[in-house]
Motif scaffolding. Sequence first.
Motif: not given
Length: 251
Positions: A129-149
């Motif tokens: 949907h966003m690509l069709e409009k040429g605009r959009g924002k996606i925000i993923n909620i990651a974690s410190l465990l995206s960086f650490q073990g």
Amino acid sequence: MANLFDLAGRTAVVTGANTGIGQGIAVALAGAGASIVAVGRSSMEETEALVRQAGSRFHAINADLSTIEPVKRIVSETVSRFGALDILVNNAGIIRRADSIDFTEEDWDAVIDTNLKTAFFLSQAAGRHMLEKGRGKIINIASLLSFQGGIRIPSYTASKSGLAGITRLLACEWAGKGVNVNAIAPGYFVTNNTTALREDPDRSAAILARIPAGRWGKPEDIGATAVFLAAPASDYVHGTVIPVDGGWLAR
Ligand code: NAP
């Protein structure tokens, strides 16, 4: 400057918006003017009251995000209700704790399916949907465990490390097409996700002692970063994972 953070006329889908970090983000986006579509499997009454108090429109979609079955419905219902889907926050997530030596396939699949698979396929559906409009924002909620073990959370670490990777991959594919994909990595926050940690006096004290800010995060600590990543202010920000962690990673 204020216009750079204005979300009036935008529609934001927030998964897992009934409580914790998702609720904090939904309320902050509403405060900046966005209409909120709250997606989840529990009652959204409390969030609805807070969003309406902020003066924004609200719609709830009941969906179990442990499979990708609801993803197309979430996008089509949002667009038919509010006319567009401008912002997607992939916040819903679960955690399972056990020593790696005993970790079960069920605990592996459940966490990967909700935290990573559904986040990717919901991004894909919203992305169309966003690509069709040429605009959009996606925000993923990651974690410190995206960086650490971490310890005792192998599927969670895999899912959040994977989510950081998917954030970068989608940014590479979509940045030139007007769609921003970024992530926020919360530190240790007081929510249902961390109940077990906070109830363990030794782990709880050890964590607190290592946070330079000297306190655990509260859901309202996340909101302004989400507004930034949802707003025109971040139009040239792509594929990044922003820690909101009281300084944990700086240590
Ligand atoms: P939380 O209070 O447990 O919130 C998790 C949210 O995800 C809830 O709304 C939950 O709904 C929803 N959810 C889980 N499985 C779902 C499913 N199958 N279908 C629909 N909704 C589902 O914990 P939180 O801390 O706010 O977590 C939000 C996000 O932040 C998660 O991705 C988590 O990994 C991440 N995070 C948290 C921390 C922290 O310290 N708290 C740190 C880093 C990252 P129900 O209430 O119905 O279960």
